[in-house]
Write an enzyme that holds these catalytic residues in place. Structure first.
Site, PDB file in Angstrom:
ATOM      1  N   ASP A 174       0.869  -1.180   0.000  1.00 49.42           N
ATOM      2  CA  ASP A 174       0.000   0.000   0.000  1.00 49.42           C
ATOM      3  C   ASP A 174       0.902   1.223   0.000  1.00 49.42           C
ATOM      4  OD1 ASP A 174      -2.352  -1.459  -0.010  1.00 49.42           O
ATOM      5  OD2 ASP A 174      -2.486  -1.544   2.168  1.00 49.42           O
ATOM      6  N   GLU A 219     -13.501  -4.278  -1.496  1.00 47.32           N
ATOM      7  CA  GLU A 219     -13.283  -4.056  -0.063  1.00 47.32           C
ATOM      8  C   GLU A 219     -14.596  -4.400   0.630  1.00 47.32           C
ATOM      9  OE1 GLU A 219     -12.224   0.050  -0.336  1.00 47.32           O
ATOM     10  OE2 GLU A 219     -10.248  -0.397  -1.180  1.00 47.32           O
TER      11      GLU A 219
END
Lengths: 220, 252
Positions: B11, B130
């Site tokens: 990330d 997600e």
């Protein structure tokens, strides 16, 4: 001159970086005249068989590629580039290929319900190769070496002698590397297969096919 | 079973790799170039770069990270965060990515999946989902790196995305993400059973056992891990040893 064929159907960045990494001095072009001048050709490709073949036709590359093959120029087809080496493809209808290696590009067998070895289609991931001993370019890879695949179709050569490596997919042995004289094709991505893939590229750069009927210079 | 892919997920925020819990509370864990190189040398099967701040400026930043990596890393790379159009995908592929991860823009306009599939092929589309558990059962798909609600049911959404041409599904459990308490196995199985394309599980792995459960028991094609590798909970070579000892095929 080593040519990486650009016919608008491939991501050439990674392939170029991998070739650079193994020390190749190459040119990227889709110009038929450069194909005619090439001493070695890397022939990549992504997408669908028919569309990729159309890309070659639009750029006037079909004839020059066949002539280069007949001249004995070492050619490495990768992914859809490998598929186009065969006689025909069955993706989205029947399409003619370059017919440099007799065979059909056919869909991978579907998984059987409940099979613990089931592979989903598209086949995405690292698969273990069974390499035919003595096969050009691939012959010295350790048996069981893994390469990275992303595909739903595979180069099913008619003649078992033209198969250089297979993988097991849903209960069948599927050809994933093919060869005939100066022509080699791999369904997987050597430029994305780590050190083993880079080794294969090095071997292709050193590949010197034995002189054959087809590779003798044509008489004027 | 076929060898599952062991993916490192990085990330990215600015020049750094960060890690959070439930996609929040971000902490810097290293530099993308060094970390990707280390994981490649350790035999990682694939790398996913996720831009956590998906502005135009940040996207250019992450493409720089990817093209730098592509010079010396020869395994598949996926880039996600802020991909909104076919042109964005072309730019990512030109920077050296092999695939893009789509979430927010695809939920806003599902036809984007079809447009990319037709222009560049399904093989370059990873639908990133997600997923957050709903109090009443099932999961909702979140957007904007877990910041926004979409109201969409995860199982319905992955079904639609597959029909539109997604090539793979990466499913991240927001509830488990960063907790090291293991994957949301119910979620992973529900998605795996619904789609026929490859499924990547993400979010929650804290041990080799968690990964073994996801690939052997849940039948996932791949797992994407962050904390496991970033914090050395189970470094990649150890993880592959453990998988092999459990009878799971791994690439060495």
């Amino acid at each position: 001159m080593i040519l990486v064929l650009d016919y608008g159907r491939g991501n050439l960045f990674s392939l170029g970086e991998a070739l650079r990494h193994v020390g190749a001095d190459f040119e990227v072009s889709g110009d038929p005249a450069r194909v005619a001048a090439a001493e070695r050709i890397v022939f990549p490709g992504v997408g669908a068989f028919g569309d990729a073949m159309e890309g070659l036709r639009q750029r006037g590359l079909v004839g020059p590629l066949k002539e280069a093959a007949a001249r004995g120029v070492p050619i490495l087809g990768i992914c859809v580039g490998c598929q186009l080496l065969l006689s025909r493809g069955e993706e989205f209808g029947a399409h003619e290929g370059l017919d440099l290696i007799p065979g059909t590009v056919a869909r991978l067998p579907a998984p059987q319900p409940g099979d613990p070895e089931a592979i989903r289609i598209p086949n995405v991931g690292w698969r273990r190769l069974a390499v035919r001993p003595g096969a050009p370019v691939l012959g010295d890879l350790p048996d069981g070496v893994m390469m990275y695949f992303v595909h739903s179709y595979a180069p099913m050569a008619d003649d078992p002698a033209h198969v250089a490596a297979t993988i097991a997919v849903n209960g069948r042995e599927i050809p994933v590397a093919v060869h005939r004289q100066n022509i080699v094709g791999v369904q997987f991505h050597p430029e994305k297969s780590g050190p083993a893939g880079l080794h294969l590229l090095r071997r292709f750069l050193a590949f010197a096919p034995a002189a054959t009927e087809a590779s003798r210079p044509a008489r004027p | 079973m076929p060898a599952p892919r062991i993916i490192a997920r990085l990330d990215i925020k600015g020049p750094n790799v960060i890690k959070g819990i439930h996609l929040e509370g971000l902490r810097v864990v290293g530099k993308p170039g060094e970390m990707a190189r280390r994981y490649y040398d350790q035999g990682v099967d694939e790398i996913i770069y996720m831009d956590t701040v998906a502005s135009l400026y940040r996207r250019n930043n992450i493409l720089g990270v990817v093209s730098e990596a592509a010079r010396e890393i020869f395994v598949p790379m996926t880039v996600g965060g802020g991909i909104r159009s076919v042109d964005d995908v072309v730019a990512a592929l030109r920077a050296g990515a092999d695939k893009v991860a789509l979430n927010t823009a695809a939920i806003a306009r599902p036809q984007l999946i079809r447009e990319i599939a037709e222009a560049l092929g399904s093989q370059c589309i990873v639908l990133s989902v997600e997923a957050k558990r709903r109090p009443g059962g099932g999961w909702e798909a979140l957007t904007d790196n877990g910041r926004e609600h979409s109201g969409r049911d995860v199982i319905e959404w992955v079904t639609e995305a597959e029909a539109l041409g997604a090539g793979e599904i990466m499913i991240t459990s927001v509830d488990m993400e960063g907790t090291r308490k293991g994957f949301d196995h119910e979620l992973l199985r529900a998605v795996r059973d619904r789609v026929s394309i490859p499924v990547i599980g993400c979010g929650g792995a804290g041990s080799a056992e968690d990964v073994i459960a996801a690939v052997r028991d849940d039948g996932l094609d791949a797992v994407a891990c962050a904390s496991l590798f970033h914090y050395g909970l189970c470094p990649l070579p150890d993880l592959k040893d453990r998988l092999a000892a459990a009878g799971i095929e791994v690439r060495r």
